[in-house]
Design an enzyme around this catalytic site. Structure first.
Site, PDB file in Angstrom:
ATOM      1  N   TRP A  99      91.189  63.812 -42.520  1.00 19.19           N
ATOM      2  CA  TRP A  99      90.015  63.943 -43.413  1.00 19.19           C
ATOM      3  C   TRP A  99      89.250  62.616 -43.480  1.00 19.19           C
ATOM      4  CZ3 TRP A  99      87.370  67.895 -45.361  1.00 19.19           C
ATOM      5  CH2 TRP A  99      87.974  69.149 -45.384  1.00 19.19           C
ATOM      6  N   GLU A 119      95.594  64.401 -43.649  1.00 25.38           N
ATOM      7  CA  GLU A 119      94.761  63.685 -44.631  1.00 25.38           C
ATOM      8  C   GLU A 119      94.103  62.469 -43.970  1.00 25.38           C
ATOM      9  OE1 GLU A 119      93.953  65.014 -47.487  1.00 25.38           O
ATOM     10  OE2 GLU A 119      95.343  66.636 -47.032  1.00 25.38           O
ATOM     11  N   ASN A 173      94.451  62.314 -56.244  1.00 15.81           N
ATOM     12  CA  ASN A 173      93.468  63.155 -55.545  1.00 15.81           C
ATOM     13  C   ASN A 173      93.175  64.479 -56.249  1.00 15.81           C
ATOM     14  OD1 ASN A 173      91.824  63.939 -53.172  1.00 15.81           O
ATOM     15  ND2 ASN A 173      93.417  65.499 -52.970  1.00 15.81           N
ATOM     16  N   TRP A 199      82.582  63.802 -52.712  1.00 13.69           N
ATOM     17  CA  TRP A 199      81.695  64.252 -53.804  1.00 13.69           C
ATOM     18  C   TRP A 199      80.853  65.439 -53.364  1.00 13.69           C
ATOM     19  CZ3 TRP A 199      81.487  63.778 -58.901  1.00 13.69           C
ATOM     20  CH2 TRP A 199      82.275  62.799 -59.491  1.00 13.69           C
ATOM     21  N   TRP A 249      75.891  64.777 -58.357  1.00 13.07           N
ATOM     22  CA  TRP A 249      77.049  64.082 -57.772  1.00 13.07           C
ATOM     23  C   TRP A 249      76.756  62.600 -57.521  1.00 13.07           C
ATOM     24  CZ3 TRP A 249      75.993  62.398 -52.768  1.00 13.07           C
ATOM     25  CH2 TRP A 249      75.003  63.080 -52.065  1.00 13.07           C
ATOM     26  N   TRP A 252      69.864  70.021 -61.100  1.00 14.61           N
ATOM     27  CA  TRP A 252      70.763  69.107 -61.804  1.00 14.61           C
ATOM     28  C   TRP A 252      70.166  68.761 -63.150  1.00 14.61           C
ATOM     29  CZ3 TRP A 252      75.237  69.125 -59.572  1.00 14.61           C
ATOM     30  CH2 TRP A 252      75.341  69.204 -58.178  1.00 14.61           C
TER      31      TRP A 252
HETATM   32  C1  LIG Z   1      85.441  63.086 -55.756  1.00 15.52           C
HETATM   33  C2  LIG Z   1      86.348  62.351 -54.814  1.00 15.52           C
HETATM   34  C3  LIG Z   1      86.045  61.049 -54.447  1.00 15.52           C
HETATM   35  C4  LIG Z   1      86.879  60.355 -53.558  1.00 15.52           C
HETATM   36  N1  LIG Z   1      86.560  59.062 -53.213  1.00 15.52           N
HETATM   37  C5  LIG Z   1      87.354  58.392 -52.337  1.00 15.52           C
HETATM   38  C6  LIG Z   1      87.058  57.057 -51.969  1.00 15.52           C
HETATM   39  O1  LIG Z   1      86.061  56.457 -52.406  1.00 15.52           O
HETATM   40  N2  LIG Z   1      87.911  56.421 -51.116  1.00 15.52           N
HETATM   41  C7  LIG Z   1      89.020  57.053 -50.580  1.00 15.52           C
HETATM   42  O2  LIG Z   1      89.755  56.443 -49.787  1.00 15.52           O
HETATM   43  N3  LIG Z   1      89.291  58.334 -50.882  1.00 15.52           N
HETATM   44  C8  LIG Z   1      88.512  59.018 -51.746  1.00 15.52           C
HETATM   45  N4  LIG Z   1      88.829  60.311 -52.081  1.00 15.52           N
HETATM   46  C9  LIG Z   1      89.904  60.997 -51.323  1.00 15.52           C
HETATM   47  C10 LIG Z   1      91.323  60.941 -51.907  1.00 15.52           C
HETATM   48  O3  LIG Z   1      91.323  61.290 -53.262  1.00 15.52           O
HETATM   49  C11 LIG Z   1      92.001  59.583 -51.736  1.00 15.52           C
HETATM   50  O4  LIG Z   1      91.871  59.125 -50.418  1.00 15.52           O
HETATM   51  C12 LIG Z   1      93.497  59.694 -52.051  1.00 15.52           C
HETATM   52  O5  LIG Z   1      93.696  60.160 -53.355  1.00 15.52           O
HETATM   53  C13 LIG Z   1      94.139  58.329 -51.882  1.00 15.52           C
HETATM   54  O6  LIG Z   1      95.485  58.349 -52.239  1.00 15.52           O
HETATM   55  P1  LIG Z   1      96.605  58.157 -51.145  1.00 15.52           P
HETATM   56  O7  LIG Z   1      96.291  56.974 -50.301  1.00 15.52           O
HETATM   57  O8  LIG Z   1      97.905  58.163 -51.836  1.00 15.52           O
HETATM   58  O9  LIG Z   1      96.413  59.473 -50.281  1.00 15.52           O
HETATM   59  P2  LIG Z   1      97.364  60.203 -49.221  1.00 15.52           P
HETATM   60  O10 LIG Z   1      97.465  61.609 -49.648  1.00 15.52           O
HETATM   61  O11 LIG Z   1      98.592  59.463 -48.991  1.00 15.52           O
HETATM   62  O12 LIG Z   1      96.446  60.220 -47.921  1.00 15.52           O
HETATM   63  C14 LIG Z   1      96.496  59.205 -46.911  1.00 15.52           C
HETATM   64  C15 LIG Z   1      95.105  58.698 -46.618  1.00 15.52           C
HETATM   65  O13 LIG Z   1      94.290  59.736 -46.121  1.00 15.52           O
HETATM   66  C16 LIG Z   1      92.942  59.548 -46.572  1.00 15.52           C
HETATM   67  N5  LIG Z   1      92.553  60.696 -47.387  1.00 15.52           N
HETATM   68  C17 LIG Z   1      93.318  61.429 -48.220  1.00 15.52           C
HETATM   69  N6  LIG Z   1      92.591  62.423 -48.771  1.00 15.52           N
HETATM   70  C18 LIG Z   1      91.350  62.304 -48.283  1.00 15.52           C
HETATM   71  C19 LIG Z   1      90.134  63.034 -48.473  1.00 15.52           C
HETATM   72  N7  LIG Z   1      90.074  64.126 -49.257  1.00 15.52           N
HETATM   73  N8  LIG Z   1      89.022  62.631 -47.812  1.00 15.52           N
HETATM   74  C20 LIG Z   1      89.061  61.563 -46.979  1.00 15.52           C
HETATM   75  N9  LIG Z   1      90.192  60.837 -46.767  1.00 15.52           N
HETATM   76  C21 LIG Z   1      91.309  61.199 -47.409  1.00 15.52           C
HETATM   77  C22 LIG Z   1      92.926  58.280 -47.402  1.00 15.52           C
HETATM   78  O14 LIG Z   1      92.538  57.202 -46.574  1.00 15.52           O
HETATM   79  C23 LIG Z   1      94.374  58.157 -47.834  1.00 15.52           C
HETATM   80  O15 LIG Z   1      94.761  56.835 -48.127  1.00 15.52           O
HETATM   81  C24 LIG Z   1      88.018  61.012 -53.000  1.00 15.52           C
HETATM   82  C25 LIG Z   1      88.310  62.327 -53.393  1.00 15.52           C
HETATM   83  C26 LIG Z   1      87.498  62.979 -54.288  1.00 15.52           C
HETATM   84  C27 LIG Z   1      87.832  64.389 -54.673  1.00 15.52           C
END
Ligand SMILES: Cc1cc2nc3c(=O)[nH]c(=O)nc-3n(C[C@H](O)[C@H](O)[C@H](O)COP(=O)(O)OP(=O)(O)OC[C@H]3O[C@@H](n4cnc5c(N)ncnc54)[C@H](O)[C@@H]3O)c2cc1C
Length: 468
Positions: A271, A268, A334, A375, A352, A299
């Site tokens: 990502w 993650e 997420n 998005w 989006w 859209w």
């Molecule tokens: C529509 C949409 C919009 C989002 N907007 C953002 C946003 O503005 N900022 C943001 O940080 N994340 C965003 N995310 C990704 C993700 O949802 C969050 O990073 C995650 O939920 C944060 O929770 P966590 O720190 O407990 O994640 P964990 O699962 O603990 O992941 C650890 C770290 O990995 C990164 N990460 C995790 N998932 C993703 C992902 N899919 N894409 C990129 N990095 C990721 C984050 O930095 C996160 O803190 C978005 C996802 C979606 C579907």
């Protein structure tokens, strides 16, 4: 020697290469310039993060300088005032961040040393390319390549600072007006989070000690805190991804963390790297679809649907729960981000951009790279995106990931007394069931704003029109 250190998305003392470099040269003047275009929840976070950083510097007898204005002019003026012979910063990978860095280097050429560092990523985006020297567009080979080329990392300690000797005053953070006042909507956010470097360190420690044991299996369950919750700390650079990488690898090596959980978590973080990588190589994607087929996607702009979505009043319980969690806490799980975003783009056919803007304003972890890439991914137009025709069914998603309805009942208390059979589709319940649960559809909980099957078909038709 005097070094001006420009801080932006790196509000920490540990593992901060620009600070480290400056402190090794002698005295430093750290400066943070008011950012113009954050969302409301991020400004709330920024206020507290800067307060905590100011205090951390003060303990080291270093003064953090806050300034308002056009960054280049502010930095050059300040460099002059403190008689800096070097100006350094950690790189920011947004199009604006890259542009600002390049312009600054050019205007300082010949007058003051400038140096920028990678304080944000595990690997520099320009260092990872396919065999054909083109950028990767698919996550798995990108991440495989990154992991194979990651050098063992060394963390940088908090530097030994030289106390500030000049008397340049900082602007007062409280006069920046970053906190909401009329109304103050931040109570739920404040309850959930501890902004700042110490809060970030604690989150990571607790996560690696306990929470991560449920990560691989439990990260999709929104009613439980099975993820790291590090996202806002990462967005503001209160902790480095390098530290996360090193600490997680160590925890895996000592078998404190299983390889399944550790690798899944680090992917993650991968990502996050990929989102920044995409933004560096394809800077237009904050506005334009990555997949050009989507340029002509039909859209449909409907302010009533958008408002219902924003307020958590769509009539689809899992969507409403997510949107309300976001409003109350500045965060959304997420899995639920994917469900709510898909609902907006596919069930409501709303661009989006609209969803991204709302998230930008309401998320404490709002991040231009992750927000844009996610998005576009959900909308189907992004890199390595799920195909557009795969449309999340919000009823089945709710039943699958919130099996016992705890998440829905927490955020949509109107439905607290409805049994699991109808919790994700209250409109199918008979009158007696609704009545005994205290629900009058259309009165204290909305009827669905779109009908699932019909909305799904409209989305597929819209997609068919651009597939060509
Ligand atoms: C529509 C949409 C919009 C989002 N907007 C953002 C946003 O503005 N900022 C943001 O940080 N994340 C965003 N995310 C990704 C993700 O949802 C969050 O990073 C995650 O939920 C944060 O929770 P966590 O720190 O407990 O994640 P964990 O699962 O603990 O992941 C650890 C770290 O990995 C990164 N990460 C995790 N998932 C993703 C992902 N899919 N894409 C990129 N990095 C990721 C984050 O930095 C996160 O803190 C978005 C996802 C979606 C579907």
């Amino acid at each position: 020697m005097q070094t001006l250190v420009w801080l932006r998305e790196d509000l920490r003392l540990r593992d901060n290469p620009a600070l480290h470099y400056g402190a090794a040269r002698g005295e430093i003047t750290p400066v943070f310039i008011y950012p113009e275009s954050l969302g409301g929840a991020s400004y709330w976070w920024l206020h507290h993060s800067l307060k905590s950083l100011e205090m951390a510097f003060a303990e080291k007898e270093v003064r953090l300088i806050l300034r308002t204005g056009e960054p280049e002019a502010v930095l050059l003026e300040l460099a002059d005032q403190v008689e800096a012979d070097a100006l350094v910063w950690n790189r920011v990978y947004s199009p604006k961040g890259i542009e600002q860095g390049a312009a600054l280097k050019e205007s300082c050429a010949g007058s003051i040393e400038t140096r920028s560092f990678n304080g944000q990523l595990l690997i520099e985006p320009t260092e990872v390319l396919t065999k054909q020297s083109t950028p990767f567009k698919v996550f798995t080979p990108f991440w495989r390549n990154c992991v194979a080329n990651l050098q063992p990392k060394e963390m940088l300690d908090i530097p030994n600072f030289t106390p500030t000797s000049h008397s340049i005053e900082s602007e007062n953070l409280d006069t920046w007006g970053l906190l909401p006042t009329t109304p103050d909507w931040s109570a739920g956010i404040a309850e959930r989070w501890q902004p700042g470097e110490e809060g970030a360190q604690q989150r990571l420690a607790v996560f690696l000690e306990t929470v991560i044991s449920k990560y691989a299996d439990g990260r999709d369950v929104p009613s439980e805190e099975n993820t790291s919750m590090l996202s806002p700390h990462l967005a503001f650079g209160e902790i480095s991804s390098k530290q996360i990488w090193v600490d997680t690898q160590e925890a895996m090596a000592s078998r404190q963390v299983s390889s399944d959980n550790g690798k899944k978590f680090l992917s993650e973080i991968g990502w996050r790297e990929f989102s920044r990588y995409l933004l560096v190589h394809f800077p237009h994607i904050t506005k334009e679809p990555f997949n050009t087929k989507f340029e002509n996607f039909p859209w449909h702009s409907d302010s009533t649907l958008l408002a219902a979505w924003q307020k958590g009043q769509t009539g689809y319980p899992i969507v409403d729960a997510g949107m309300r969690e976001l409003w109350a806490t500045g965060y959304m799980h997420n899995r639920v981000r994917m469900i709510t975003a898909s609902f907006l783009c596919k069930h409501c056919l709303t661009h989006w951009h609209e969803g991204m803007e709302w998230f930008w304003d309401t998320l404490v972890d709002a991040d231009i790279a992750n927000n844009t890439a996610s998005w576009q991914w959900v909308a189907g137009s992004g890199a390595d995106a799920s195909p557009y025709f795969r449309i999340f069914n919000p009823i089945l998603q709710g039943e699958k990931f919130d099996k016992h309805g705890e998440y829905i009942k927490r955020w949509v208390p109107e439905l607290a007394h409805l049994g699991s059979k109808y919790l994700n589709k209250p409109w199918e319940a008979d009158e007696e069931t609704l009545k005994s649960a205290g629900i009058t559809l259309g009165v204290n909980y909305p009827m669905p704003i779109v009908e699932h099957k019909q909305a799904r078909q409209l989305a597929l038709d819209a997609y068919a029109s651009i597939k060509g």
